[in-house]
Design a protein around this motif. Structure first.
Motif, PDB file in Angstrom:
ATOM      1  N   UNK A 299    -101.096 -70.432-120.430  1.00 22.54           N
ATOM      2  CA  UNK A 299    -100.099 -69.954-119.783  1.00 22.54           C
ATOM      3  C   UNK A 299     -99.513 -68.923-120.552  1.00 22.54           C
ATOM      4  N   UNK A 300     -99.470 -68.832-121.981  1.00 23.09           N
ATOM      5  CA  UNK A 300     -98.843 -67.880-122.774  1.00 23.09           C
ATOM      6  C   UNK A 300     -99.826 -66.628-122.453  1.00 23.09           C
ATOM      7  N   UNK A 301    -101.082 -66.623-122.057  1.00 25.03           N
ATOM      8  CA  UNK A 301    -101.689 -65.475-121.954  1.00 25.03           C
ATOM      9  C   UNK A 301    -101.149 -64.798-120.701  1.00 25.03           C
ATOM     10  N   UNK A 302    -100.671 -65.276-119.662  1.00 18.37           N
ATOM     11  CA  UNK A 302    -100.107 -64.750-118.574  1.00 18.37           C
ATOM     12  C   UNK A 302     -98.775 -64.030-118.781  1.00 18.37           C
TER      13      UNK A 302
ATOM     14  N   UNK B 277     -96.322 -73.197-113.945  1.00 18.66           N
ATOM     15  CA  UNK B 277     -97.856 -73.472-114.033  1.00 18.66           C
ATOM     16  C   UNK B 277     -98.310 -75.046-114.451  1.00 18.66           C
ATOM     17  N   UNK B 278     -97.465 -75.427-114.916  1.00 21.75           N
ATOM     18  CA  UNK B 278     -97.913 -76.922-115.591  1.00 21.75           C
ATOM     19  C   UNK B 278     -97.395 -77.931-114.880  1.00 21.75           C
ATOM     20  N   UNK B 279     -98.184 -78.862-114.893  1.00 22.14           N
ATOM     21  CA  UNK B 279     -97.638 -80.194-114.430  1.00 22.14           C
ATOM     22  C   UNK B 279     -97.485 -81.313-115.380  1.00 22.14           C
ATOM     23  N   UNK B 280     -96.465 -82.119-115.378  1.00 25.26           N
ATOM     24  CA  UNK B 280     -96.437 -83.068-116.508  1.00 25.26           C
ATOM     25  C   UNK B 280     -97.768 -83.804-116.812  1.00 25.26           C
ATOM     26  N   UNK B 281     -98.170 -83.792-118.057  1.00 25.54           N
ATOM     27  CA  UNK B 281     -99.177 -84.408-118.465  1.00 25.54           C
ATOM     28  C   UNK B 281     -99.170 -85.781-118.745  1.00 25.54           C
ATOM     29  N   UNK B 282    -100.249 -86.789-118.783  1.00 21.18           N
ATOM     30  CA  UNK B 282    -100.135 -88.205-118.904  1.00 21.18           C
ATOM     31  C   UNK B 282    -100.093 -88.238-120.425  1.00 21.18           C
ATOM     32  N   UNK B 283     -99.501 -89.428-121.192  1.00 17.64           N
ATOM     33  CA  UNK B 283     -99.507 -89.529-122.204  1.00 17.64           C
ATOM     34  C   UNK B 283    -101.026 -89.450-123.040  1.00 17.64           C
ATOM     35  N   UNK B 284    -100.861 -89.293-124.177  1.00 22.07           N
ATOM     36  CA  UNK B 284    -102.105 -88.815-125.067  1.00 22.07           C
ATOM     37  C   UNK B 284    -103.333 -89.853-124.834  1.00 22.07           C
TER      38      UNK B 284
END
Length: 321
Positions: A147-150, A197-204
């Protein structure tokens, strides 16, 4: 300009020698103790450990071209080094787009192992200095870096310096060359990009289970199980940099990707897939003839894998070798 309140490396800013005005004189150990902080900053800004090392090296070159009197006149050497490193990285980001237009295939940020797993080696096989290891956290996972690349270079620098390293906007402005109000807007725009751009990620832990199940299904050549773990619109992107073979276009279909993975293992019988931490998240590596040839990073939403990044460019696998 002051040193940020939170440091990535836990280093000390102590200055062992004193000056006539009562302020401490920057000693070599104090200056070099900033190196890990600078590497952490530069990697997040550039997405490349090699470029980060070069930027930090250039920062120190500029410090040591100052006369002793100029060095002693700097109230906070750590802040000076950060300001210079930030400007160097900003200049590199401004030129990166042109350079990456000439890059062969898709460009993916350089993947990093867990610090304890750095088998490291610079050119010549010397051990990687612990000061060159990047602290892994949520600001360093592959999906975040992509995402930072965008972002525009100014957005990226303002966001990383303020939101990740906690620099006040007045200091960010000094690095970016804009007003504090403009830097505040840049960081706000960057946050919107990330939320979009990002959806919440599940726990590690849950991510680790999904990646392990993916590995097992891949090893078993179970196409149906692989499809069940992949989002229907999954995207898989490869980065060979013209130095290693990758698919010409990203996979954008679960079944197509599953069959491609099974075909890969059928063609490369000596390929071993291992679970590893990649940029702080559960990932996989492919080892062939005892050498890691591919690093896989994943983006996961819910219980499905939405994106796979496969880095095969050997120049980007330096810390893994």
């Amino acid at each position: 300009m002051t040193t940020p309140p939170e440091r990535e490396d836990g280093g000390s800013d102590s200055r062992p020698d004193s000056r006539p005005d009562g302020r401490s004189e920057p000693g070599l150990s104090a200056i070099m103790s900033e190196r890990r902080q600078l590497i952490n900053l530069a990697y997040r800004l550039l997405g490349s450990l090699a470029e980060a090392e070069d930027a930090v090296q250039e920062t120190y070159v500029r410090w040591y071209t100052l006369s002793p009197q100029q060095q002693q006149a700097i109230e906070s050497p750590g802040a000076w080094l950060t300001r210079v490193a930030g400007r160097i990285c900003l200049n590199l980001l401004n030129s990166a787009r042109a350079r990456r237009e000439n890059y062969v295939g898709d460009w993916i940020p350089e993947p990093l192992p867990e610090p304890t797993e750095w088998s490291g080696g610079r050119a010549g096989g010397t051990t990687v200095d612990p000061a060159d290891r990047v602290t892994l956290d949520e600001s360093i996972d592959m999906a975040f870096l992509v995402v930072l690349e965008s972002m525009t270079p100014a957005e990226r620098v303002a966001f990383i310096l303020h939101d990740v390293f906690r620099y006040p906007f007045a200091e960010v402005a000094d690095i970016v060359g804009r007003t504090p109000a403009a830097c505040r807007q840049l960081a706000s725009s960057a946050r919107r990009r990330i939320r979009t751009a990002r959806s919440p990620a599940p726990p590690t832990g849950r991510q680790a289970v999904i990646v392990r199940n993916f590995k097992q299904a891949w090893a078993a050549k179970d196409i149906d199980a692989l499809i069940g773990l992949l989002d229907p619109d999954v995207v898989a992107t490869g980065d060979g940099g013209g130095l290693a073979t990758t698919v010409r276009r990203p996979f954008e279909d679960a079944e197509q990707l599953a069959r491609g993975l099974v075909d890969l293992t059928a063609r490369l019988a000596d390929l071993t897939i291992l679970e590893r931490t990649v940029n702080g998240r559960p990932g996989l590596v492919a080892r062939q003839d005892g050498v890691i040839v591919t690093v896989y990073a994943f983006d996961i939403a819910g219980d499905r894998i939405t994106h796979i990044w496969a880095v095969r460019n050997p120049k980007k696998l330096r810390p893994w070798r």
